[in-house]
Scaffold this active site. Structure first.
Site, PDB file in Angstrom:
ATOM      1  CD  GLU A 251      -3.020  -1.076   2.245  1.00  0.00           C
ATOM      2  OE1 GLU A 251      -2.921  -0.191   3.121  1.00  0.00           O
ATOM      3  OE2 GLU A 251      -3.910  -1.940   2.273  1.00  0.00           O
ATOM      4  CD  GLU A 366      -3.690  -5.686   3.725  1.00  0.00           C
ATOM      5  OE1 GLU A 366      -4.600  -4.972   4.199  1.00  0.00           O
ATOM      6  OE2 GLU A 366      -2.480  -5.402   3.809  1.00  0.00           O
TER       7      GLU A 366
END
Length: 597
Positions: A251, A366
């Site tokens: 991320e 995720e």
């Protein structure tokens, strides 16, 4: 992610325009693309081609299981065609994730001194539960945690390991549990399995350096007489760990990250790291840090890195305070997966990669139901899941089955305590409502995705995020019965039906079912708000039988699996997967190496 954004097909394509224009001048005619597609692209600009591909993606979503809306008063039907195998389901979609966050590691899998822990400090009840899930791969050590994690702090004698401030979740990392402990934990978890549970490591793209990343790979995989390989041997581990999967950061696009980057800066850094990592170990399967599959970031980072990666990572969490939008929220992942798959193909065309080279897959590393306001990460993110959340997880997993052509790995976040289906206390474990669909899918939904068609009534109300409504509008809404099906090698068909309706059970005609003994597994509860605790299980798994005749009634707010044997084993046609690019040669030879493929 994308929860509050309005969305439509044209807006979706328009969102990519700013990044696409950066590449228009790179390929201005079909002739520059080559590989026999000039007749498709002649006379168009590269930008127009990409825009058209993305528009097709937005307009043709959610078609792996087809749906026809019928009036509410008519009897719904589900047709299953076991002979129509669409794609192989990769068992890696049932992966786990263990981050140094909250009570996932400390107090979760590792709890020395607890009577339930073994001599190594591993919770035996947790090990038993995780073995039941038959997890094929576990991502480690994060997550956001990776951005300030220095792996050398977590090796060697524990009394010499430094404690560090942890900036992702604002805790203190003792480093008592590190690389060697995690790999030993996986070896214990793998006992009795035909294949080991694969490790999947994430590199520090925040405060970490390329030297540090290369040293970690050498420590884990090195076989020569070199410093870090010898350090592993000195620490008691003679044989290399042979870790295949390595993520190029986590991320990095997020404002919450230490060392957040622009897409252009990340793309450059990922390219240089990839080349160096493959020079050290050409067998590594590298995972690029994507965003959601619906962002300009994804295409920008894919274009220069497509030669070097095996998978492209995307993340989405779903949630809503209202039941029906909460259950249907995972449908956003269907568009995200197909969008990312198209972006990968666009990047391959731009890079002149021939079709004979294997195509990178989506790593959805995720995913889950999570409301960070309800369960803040800094406080351990311990969600209390309801039956509504279990239905959402059922639809998440249906999406992965329907999109099995594109998904090479998926990792539920996370495996223990932190937004997890499995919770621990000092006295034992409890299985949340979301445990049961995960267990059911992992046990039975393997093999090949097969064709299904649903005829039934649909939901047209609000969605979360709102743009899901415009995506499913072409079908007349979202089917109340969300469906996926597989056939395995033994010829068993496994059909999962999630009835999202809080009020209505659906008596349904089933076409393609073999009459005889049909195994039935049902997950439901008194209402959509019930939750499990260690003291009382409100939602579990009920087993029953059905003769396969007539209609079957799918109860309100339920996940149902029907299993039946076709009597015919399924043989897999073995096909060559093609030759992967040798990125070491590519770094030197460029297009000359591509032309040999």
């Amino acid at each position: 992610m994308l929860r509050d954004a309005e969305f439509d097909a044209a807006g979706y394509v328009g969102a990519f325009e700013s990044s696409l224009w950066l590449w228009v001048d790179r390929v201005d005619s079909a002739e520059e693309l080559g590989f026999g597609i000039d007749h498709v692209l002649r006379g168009t600009r590269w930008f127009d081609f990409v825009r058209g591909v993305m528009l097709c993606s937005a307009q043709n979503i959610i078609k792996m299981t087809t749906f026809t809306r019928i009036p509410d008063e008519e009897t719904p039907s589900i047709s299953v065609d076991a002979a129509r195998r669409l794609s192989k389901v990769d068992p890696m979609i049932y992966g786990g994730f263990m981050e140094h966050m909250g009570r996932c590691i400390y107090g979760g899998i590792y709890d020395p001194g607890n009577p339930l822990s073994d001599a190594h400090g591993y919770r035996t009840d947790v090990l038993g539960a995780l073995r039941d899930l038959d997890i094929p791969v576990i991502r480690y050590p994060g997550g956001n945690f990776c951005a300030t994690y220095h792996w050398q702090d977590g090796i060697g004698p524990k009394e010499n390991r430094p404690a560090r401030p942890e900036l992702a979740w604002l805790g203190t990392e003792t480093n008592e549990f590190g690389t060697d402990e995690f790999m030993h934990f996986l070896s214990v978890l793998s006992e009795g399995k035909e294949k080991r549970v694969e490790p999947y490591f994430c590199l520090n793209f925040g405060t970490g350096t390329l030297d540090e990343a290369l040293a970690w790979v050498e420590y884990c995989n090195g076989t020569r007489n070199t410093y870090w390989a010898n350090m592993r041997r000195k620490n008691g581990h003679e044989e290399p760990y042979n870790i295949k999967y390595w993520a190029l950061g986590n991320e990095v696009w997020g404002p919450w990250q230490v060392e957040q980057m622009t897409a252009e800066d990340y793309a450059k850094k990922a390219l240089q790291w990839s080349k160096a990592l493959h020079l050290l170990d050409p067998t590594l399967q590298l995972v690029l840090c994507g965003e959601t599959g619906l962002s300009p970031w994804d295409l920008t980072v894919l274009l220069p890195n497509i030669h070097h990666i095996t998978m492209h990572s995307i993340h989405i969490y779903s949630t809503s305070n209202e039941h029906v939008p909460n259950a249907f929220a995972p449908l956003q992942a269907e568009l995200a997966i197909q969008s990312a798959a198209h972006l990968i193909q666009i990047a391959r065309i731009q890079a002149k990669i021939p079709p004979s080279v294997p195509v990178p897959t989506i790593c959805f590393d995720e995913w889950n139901v999570w409301d960070p306001l309800r369960a803040p990460g800094e406080e351990g993110a311990e969600e209390k899941y309801t039956l509504s959340d279990a239905l959402a997880v059922g639809i998440w997993l249906n999406v992965f089955i329907r999109q099995s052509k594109y998904v090479g790995m998926a990792n539920i976040a996370q495996s223990v305590n932190v937004i997890s289906p499995l919770m621990t206390s000092k006295d034992g474990i409890s299985k949340q409502t979301t445990w049961w669909p995960l267990w059911l899918f992992s046990k039975y939904m393997r093999g090949w995705t097969i064709g299904c068609h649903v005829r039934g009534s649909a939901y047209e109300g609000g969605f979360e995020p709102r743009w899901i409504g415009s995506v499913v509008a072409g079908d007349g809404g979202a089917s109340w019965l969300d469906v996926s099906a597989v056939v395995n090698e033994e010829g068993w068909v496994n059909l999962v039906v999630v009835n999202v309706s809080e009020e209505k059970s659906f008596e349904t005609e089933l076409k393609g079912v073999v009459e005889g003994e049909v195994e039935v597994y049902t997950i439901t509860g008194a209402n959509v708000k019930v939750a499990n605790t260690q003291e009382k299980e409100e939602v579990g798994l009920e087993e029953s039988k059905w003769d396969g005749k007539g209609k079957y009634t799918f109860g309100k707010h339920s996940v149902t699996m029907l299993r039946w044997a076709t009597g015919e084993k399924v043989s897999e046609v073995q096909m060559s997967e093609g030759r992967r690019l040798d990125t070491r040669k590519l770094a030197w030879a460029g297009d000359r190496e591509l032309e040999k493929s």
